[in-house]
Design an enzyme around this catalytic site. Structure first.
Site, PDB file in Angstrom:
ATOM      1  CE  LYS A 194      35.446 -80.535  74.785  1.00 55.18           C
ATOM      2  NZ  LYS A 194      35.392 -79.046  74.592  1.00 55.18           N
ATOM      3  CD  GLU A 226      28.458 -75.021  73.102  1.00 56.59           C
ATOM      4  OE1 GLU A 226      28.460 -75.677  74.155  1.00 56.59           O
ATOM      5  OE2 GLU A 226      28.120 -75.506  72.007  1.00 56.59           O
TER       6      GLU A 226
END
Ligand code: NAD
Length: 374
Positions: free
Chosen positions: A74, A117
């Protein structure tokens, strides 16, 4: 290269950036791996499992963060910004368009930040987002079904119905990886499923995959408002790569939903597509109710199923980590246009257009940075 893997500190985040099998790949290429103690435990990997394959176990987060490249799952939380230093290569999910504070911290400290991402192949696919989107999509339908039950505040509808009783209606907005996987589970549960997407081509593909088991609709405000009003469960699954999610489900639309209906906004990590999703929720406290509708907006859904997610993530990140560690980030990015798209912040400059736009910061073409470094 020396590679650090800190323990994740986000609420209920039990994934880790590297399995022992992944570490073997790096160690065999001559790299050194430093794992913060117990970082793998939540995913079912003990320190001993890592030690056995040659990983160095370190006792503190600062030792893991002190290496040349840090692999994470994360985005760093504010408590972790203090570990940033000039020249650090950070390879992780970042979602910077939705996080101005982190973008500025990375730029101020001149970290080379490569976001999982936004790594994007020539055909437009996002190989490092895909497995987590598969997990989150499948979970979205499960979570929706769970929160439609009466005890947590739902209407008390069983999505598949039973003979003689209507099935529940599910609308999925965004028919990419999350949307397709949510549809697989929702269809499997026996729900009446509608998928809304902007791309007619994508809707054709979905029609070929699911046949008569789903309805497809082109995305426009009228189709969305009608579908939302009559749905028991709405799943937000839109992505505009690197950019903040568009608010496609307005507050007025939410007000038309039946009391106890459920909204699962998977796109919340990019800001969310539902206007009434005003904050990211956690696995500890996953839902809140607004206008009588249950809102689920967990930003790290795959973190709840770490045994599946960690392996799925490492399967796809390792080939890129090997390129960066083996060639250095500049040469690796020059050789791989897909990896180059992952560069979000370099040498104090924001090199991803949508991130710069989201925070009204200056944008620097990544090619300029690469040219100046070679
Ligand atoms: P994707 O690129 O595979 O799919 C996105 C889809 O949205 C595409 O089919 C695109 O055509 C469609 N789209 C774009 N604009 C649209 C519009 N205006 N109306 C309808 N459809 C539109 O992306 P994905 O991998 O499915 O990811 C979807 C979202 O889920 C992303 O924001 C991603 O970051 C997020 N995600 C969240 C979690 C979590 O834990 N919350 C986990 C994984 C992914």
């Amino acid at each position: 290269m020396r590679i650090g893997i800190p323990k994740e500190i986000k609420n209920n985040e039990n994934r880790v950036a590297m399995t022992p099998a992944g570490a073997v790949n790096l160690i065999q290429q001559g790299h050194e791996v430093f794992l913060e103690t117990k970082a793998g435990e939540g995913s079912g990997f003990s320190d001993a499992d890592y030690k056995q394959v040659g990983v160095n176990i370190v006792g503190s987060a600062s030792e893991a963060w002190g290496q040349q490249m840090v692999l994470k799952v994360k985005e760093p939380l504010s408590e972790e910004y203090g570990y940033f230093y000039e020249g650090l290569i950070l390879f992780t999910y970042l979602h910077l368009a939705a996080d101005e504070e982190l973008t500025k911290a990375l730029a101020d400290k001149k970290v080379t930040a490569i976001a999982y991402e936004t790594v994007q192949t020539e055909n437009g696919s996002l190989p490092l987002l895909t497995p987590m989107s598969e997990v989150a999509g499948r979970m979205a339908a499960q979570k929706g079904a769970q929160f439609l039950e009466r005890p947590p505040g739902g209407t008390g509808i069983l999505l598949g119905g039973v003979p003689g009783v209507k099935r529940g209606k599910v609308t999925i907005i965004g028919g990419g990886v999350v949307g397709t996987n949510a549809a697989k589970i929702a269809v499997g549960l026996g729900a009446e499923v509608t998928i809304i997407d902007l791309s007619p081509e994508r809707l054709r593909q979905l029609d070929d995959i699911f046949g008569w088991q789903i309805n497809t609709l082109v995305s426009n405000p009228l189709n969305i408002s009608e579908a939302v009003e009559e749905s028991d469960l709405v799943i937000g699954a839109v992505l505009i790569p690197g950019a903040k999610a568009p608010k496609l489900v307005t507050e007025a639309m939410v007000q038309t939903m039946k009391k106890g209906s459920v909204l699962v906004d998977v796109a919340v990590d990019q800001g969310g597509i539902v206007e009434t999703v005003d904050h990211v929720t956690t696995h500890d406290d996953p839902v809140y109710i607004k206008h009588g509708v249950v809102h689920y907006a967990v930003g790290n859904m795959p973190g709840a199923v770490p045994q599946t997610s960690t392996v799925a993530l490492t399967n796809v990140t390792i080939p890129y980590a090997l390129q960066i560690a083996g060639k250095g980030w500049q040469k690796a990015c020059l050789d791989s246009p897909a990896l180059c798209k992952g560069l979000n912040v370099v040498n104090g400059c924001v090199t991803y257009k949508q991130v710069a736009e989201a925070h009204q910061m200056d944008y620097t073409d990544v090619q300029k940075v690469l040219d100046s470094k070679t």
